[in-house]
Design a protein around this motif. Structure first.
Motif, mmCIF file in Angstrom:
data_model
loop_
_atom_site.group_PDB
_atom_site.id
_atom_site.type_symbol
_atom_site.label_atom_id
_atom_site.label_comp_id
_atom_site.label_asym_id
_atom_site.label_seq_id
_atom_site.Cartn_x
_atom_site.Cartn_y
_atom_site.Cartn_z
ATOM 1 N N SER A 67 8.522 2.899 -0.930
ATOM 2 C CA SER A 67 7.950 2.810 0.344
ATOM 3 C C SER A 67 6.988 3.850 0.478
ATOM 4 N N GLU A 68 7.043 5.012 -0.088
ATOM 5 C CA GLU A 68 5.791 5.936 -0.217
ATOM 6 C C GLU A 68 4.578 5.460 -0.681
ATOM 7 N N GLY A 69 4.854 4.650 -1.945
ATOM 8 C CA GLY A 69 3.761 4.237 -2.444
ATOM 9 C C GLY A 69 3.040 3.252 -1.648
ATOM 10 N N LEU A 70 3.607 2.479 -0.920
ATOM 11 C CA LEU A 70 2.778 1.390 -0.003
ATOM 12 C C LEU A 70 2.138 2.140 1.021
ATOM 13 N N VAL A 71 2.791 3.344 1.626
ATOM 14 C CA VAL A 71 1.864 4.010 2.647
ATOM 15 C C VAL A 71 0.662 4.783 1.847
ATOM 16 N N GLU A 72 0.842 5.199 0.845
ATOM 17 C CA GLU A 72 -0.311 5.911 0.083
ATOM 18 C C GLU A 72 -1.221 4.971 -0.232
ATOM 19 N N GLY A 73 -0.852 3.581 -0.695
ATOM 20 C CA GLY A 73 -1.762 2.528 -0.916
ATOM 21 C C GLY A 73 -2.373 2.430 0.105
ATOM 22 N N ALA A 74 -1.943 2.105 1.381
ATOM 23 C CA ALA A 74 -2.541 1.473 2.753
ATOM 24 C C ALA A 74 -3.303 2.737 3.306
ATOM 25 N N GLY A 84 8.115 -9.065 7.838
ATOM 26 C CA GLY A 84 9.157 -8.145 8.344
ATOM 27 C C GLY A 84 8.728 -6.979 8.797
ATOM 28 N N ALA A 85 9.948 -6.155 9.121
ATOM 29 C CA ALA A 85 9.374 -4.673 9.839
ATOM 30 C C ALA A 85 9.068 -3.650 8.595
ATOM 31 N N ALA A 86 8.995 -4.138 7.137
ATOM 32 C CA ALA A 86 8.852 -3.578 6.169
ATOM 33 C C ALA A 86 7.252 -3.165 6.118
ATOM 34 N N GLY A 87 6.381 -3.828 7.106
ATOM 35 C CA GLY A 87 5.179 -4.318 7.019
ATOM 36 C C GLY A 87 4.439 -2.997 7.873
ATOM 37 N N LEU A 88 5.412 -2.597 8.772
ATOM 38 C CA LEU A 88 4.829 -1.612 10.111
ATOM 39 C C LEU A 88 4.184 -0.253 9.520
ATOM 40 N N PRO A 89 4.869 0.321 8.484
ATOM 41 C CA PRO A 89 4.212 1.694 8.094
ATOM 42 C C PRO A 89 3.001 1.339 7.361
ATOM 43 N N ILE A 90 2.651 0.101 6.752
ATOM 44 C CA ILE A 90 1.584 -0.138 6.174
ATOM 45 C C ILE A 90 0.315 -0.360 7.313
ATOM 46 N N SER A 91 0.782 -0.880 8.450
ATOM 47 C CA SER A 91 -0.157 -1.162 9.587
ATOM 48 C C SER A 91 -0.595 0.266 10.157
ATOM 49 N N LEU A 92 0.535 1.180 10.429
ATOM 50 C CA LEU A 92 0.191 2.200 10.948
ATOM 51 C C LEU A 92 -0.807 3.299 9.990
ATOM 52 N N LEU A 106 0.601 1.425 17.568
ATOM 53 C CA LEU A 106 -0.537 0.891 16.273
ATOM 54 C C LEU A 106 -1.613 0.717 17.197
ATOM 55 N N LEU A 107 -1.956 0.396 18.469
ATOM 56 C CA LEU A 107 -3.234 0.018 19.081
ATOM 57 C C LEU A 107 -4.035 1.475 19.270
ATOM 58 N N SER A 108 -2.926 2.506 19.822
ATOM 59 C CA SER A 108 -3.760 3.613 19.733
ATOM 60 C C SER A 108 -3.947 4.454 18.650
ATOM 61 N N ASN A 109 -3.180 4.207 17.644
ATOM 62 C CA ASN A 109 -3.662 4.830 16.386
ATOM 63 C C ASN A 109 -4.912 4.037 15.687
ATOM 64 N N CYS A 110 -5.215 2.630 16.087
ATOM 65 C CA CYS A 110 -6.388 2.016 15.636
ATOM 66 C C CYS A 110 -7.457 2.393 16.482
ATOM 67 N N GLN A 111 -7.325 2.716 17.823
ATOM 68 C CA GLN A 111 -8.426 3.241 18.581
ATOM 69 C C GLN A 111 -8.916 4.608 17.923
ATOM 70 N N LYS A 112 -7.974 5.364 17.580
ATOM 71 C CA LYS A 112 -8.195 6.921 17.459
ATOM 72 C C LYS A 112 -8.917 6.758 15.947
ATOM 73 N N GLY A 113 -8.346 5.868 15.151
ATOM 74 C CA GLY A 113 -9.044 5.821 13.840
ATOM 75 C C GLY A 113 -10.463 5.115 13.621
ATOM 76 N N GLY A 114 -10.643 4.213 14.777
ATOM 77 C CA GLY A 114 -12.028 3.452 14.862
ATOM 78 C C GLY A 114 -11.785 2.312 13.935
ATOM 79 N N PRO A 125 9.674 7.467 13.485
ATOM 80 C CA PRO A 125 10.962 7.680 13.486
ATOM 81 C C PRO A 125 11.863 7.194 14.615
ATOM 82 N N VAL A 126 11.218 7.076 15.873
ATOM 83 C CA VAL A 126 11.973 6.642 17.019
ATOM 84 C C VAL A 126 12.250 4.869 16.880
ATOM 85 N N ILE A 127 11.168 4.704 16.488
ATOM 86 C CA ILE A 127 11.031 2.851 16.254
ATOM 87 C C ILE A 127 12.118 2.563 15.065
ATOM 88 N N LYS A 128 12.104 3.455 14.286
ATOM 89 C CA LYS A 128 12.990 3.048 12.782
ATOM 90 C C LYS A 128 14.337 3.336 13.417
#
Ligand code: NDP
Ligand code: MG
Length: 382
Positions: free
Chosen positions: A80-87, A100-108, A132-140, A364-367
């Motif tokens: 799972s760390e590899g997925l986040v690093e890849g994303a 599934g919820a496994a996709g959430l850290p990738i979107s973030l 997610l929307l607020s992270n996308c807004q910050k990250g452009g 963490p709260v969502i998890k």
């Protein structure tokens, strides 16, 4: 023209495979950057041979060893760390097509590092829409939905006055049990639930479509993505799946997006955005189709729709809990441990008996809510 870089998470799945078909038709337009797979090594090896991606994410160290032996020049990331690093690698487009919820850290992670997040993983918005929307807004980062209904609404809203939205109308095929009685639905088996009348999709979303849990997730997804109130989202049963969704405006006018039911349209729209390009989808011939049908959904036979409204009226982690409970109930049905109609009973019990009020403002709260809902659902199944 510079080639665009594209990362595809869930490359071996139904959406991932359709996306690769589009890339084959645009071999001079896109360079495959990061890809991920979970269990299907045969498909992954073939894809790697054909497309030579820069980076591959896999789930286990055994898979990592096989890839390193076969492709010594490709970077391999694991777990799972590899997925986040890849994303987290910069890319023009990140297509998140993990189920599934496994996709959430990738979107973030993609929210800070991709120019476009082509989002098939609806669970990301259901579990953590605001974050997610607020992270996308910050990250452009621009989110372009890949779910066909949300792609339709997104397309309809381009250039429109969003403050004039009166209603969002999500179409639903009604699935294989659209006309079944409640009594008959008590005996639904796995084979029956896997027969979708119009769409060719992964097994999990196919069963979710049969129970209308998929539409329930999509109602929540629409609320998050388009910022509309729960009561302004309607579901309309439309068995032919030609109208992919509609928006009604304050003046009473309704705009729709139409096409044959083929996910390559929504995928192509997202990866070419803001332009349009070829999708490989058949042309729609309305004269041949002749007539389109519509009816209201039945919340008694499909309680998932009613439960979605309750989730949409909450402001805590209800979305994450709802999705997690649904995932466990679906596992239970697929394993033959519970009946088809019991899935909704279990999800309802989890929603009623858990406390989901924490603000969903960090992973963490969502998890935590996700884990608690899974635990409760497992207890109700056993
Ligand atoms: P599939 O089951 O066909 O594919 C899922 C992909 O995710 C596969 O590549 C799979 O890898 C990978 N995967 C599965 N579990 C994990 C995990 N725990 N960790 C990492 N990767 C994992 O699903 P679909 O393509 O049908 O759906 C993908 C997403 O798109 C879902 O969120 C779905 O709701 C959404 N969607 C799909 C539509 C469709 O037409 N299919 C339509 C609209 C939305 P592997 O195969 O190697 O095991
Ligand atoms: Mg959909």
């Amino acid at each position: 023209m510079r080639m665009k870089t594209i990362s595809i998470f869930g490359v071996t799945g139904s959406i991932g495979t359709s996306a690769l078909q589009i890339l084959r038709d645009h071999s001079d337009g896109f360079k495959l950057n990061v890809i991920s797979a979970h269990s299907n090594m045969d498909a992954l090896l073939q894809i790697t041979n054909e497309f030579s991606p820069e980076v591959i994410c896999v789930s286990t160290s055994e898979q990592e060893d096989i890839l390193k032996e076969n492709f010594p020049n490709i970077e391999i990331l694991t777990g799972s760390e590899g997925l986040v690093e890849g994303a987290s690698r910069e890319t023009d487009i990140c297509l998140n097509a993990i189920v599934g919820a496994a996709g959430l850290p990738i979107s973030l992670a993609a929210a800070c590092n991709a120019k476009t997040l082509a989002l098939a993983n609806k669970e990301s918005l259901v579990c953590a829409g605001q974050l997610l929307l607020s992270n996308c807004q910050k990250g452009g980062t621009q989110i372009v939905p890949v779910d066909s209904e949300h792609s339709a609404i997104f397309q309809v809203l381009e250039g429109q006055d969003r403050s004039a939205i009166h209603k969002i109308i999500l179409t639903a095929s009604g699935g294989p049990f659209r006309d079944w009685s409640y009594e008959k639905m008590q005996d639904v088996g796995l084979e029956d639930a896997l027969k979708h009348p119009n769409w060719d999709m992964g097994a999990r979303i196919t069963i979710d479509s049969a129970s209308m849990f998929n539409k329930a997730l999509e109602m929540i997804e629409a609320q998050q993505l388009f910022g509309v109130a729960s009561e302004d989202i309607d579901v309309l049963v439309h068995p032919q799946s030609i109208i992919h969704s509609l928006v009604e405006f304050t003046d009473g006018g309704q705009l729709a997006q139409l096409g044959v039911p083929d996910m390559r349209h929504a995928i192509a729209y997202a990866i070419h955005y803001p332009k349009r390009g070829k999708s490989g989808v058949d042309r729609l011939d309305l004269a041949k189709i002749g007539a389109l049908d519509f009816s209201a959904p039945d919340e008694k036979r499909f309680p998932a729709l009613r439960l979605a409204r309750e989730v949409m009226n909450g402001s805590g982690c209800e979305g994450a809990a709802f999705n997690a409970a649904k995932e466990i109930a679906l596992d239970g049905f697929m394993a033959g441990n519970i009946g088809f109609l019991q899935m909704a009973d279990i999800v309802e019990k989890v929603m009623v008996h858990g406390d989901w009020k924490s603000a969903p403002d960090s992973l963490p709260v969502i998890k935590e809510a996700d884990q608690l809902a899974r635990e409760l659902a497992r207890n109700y199944i056993n």
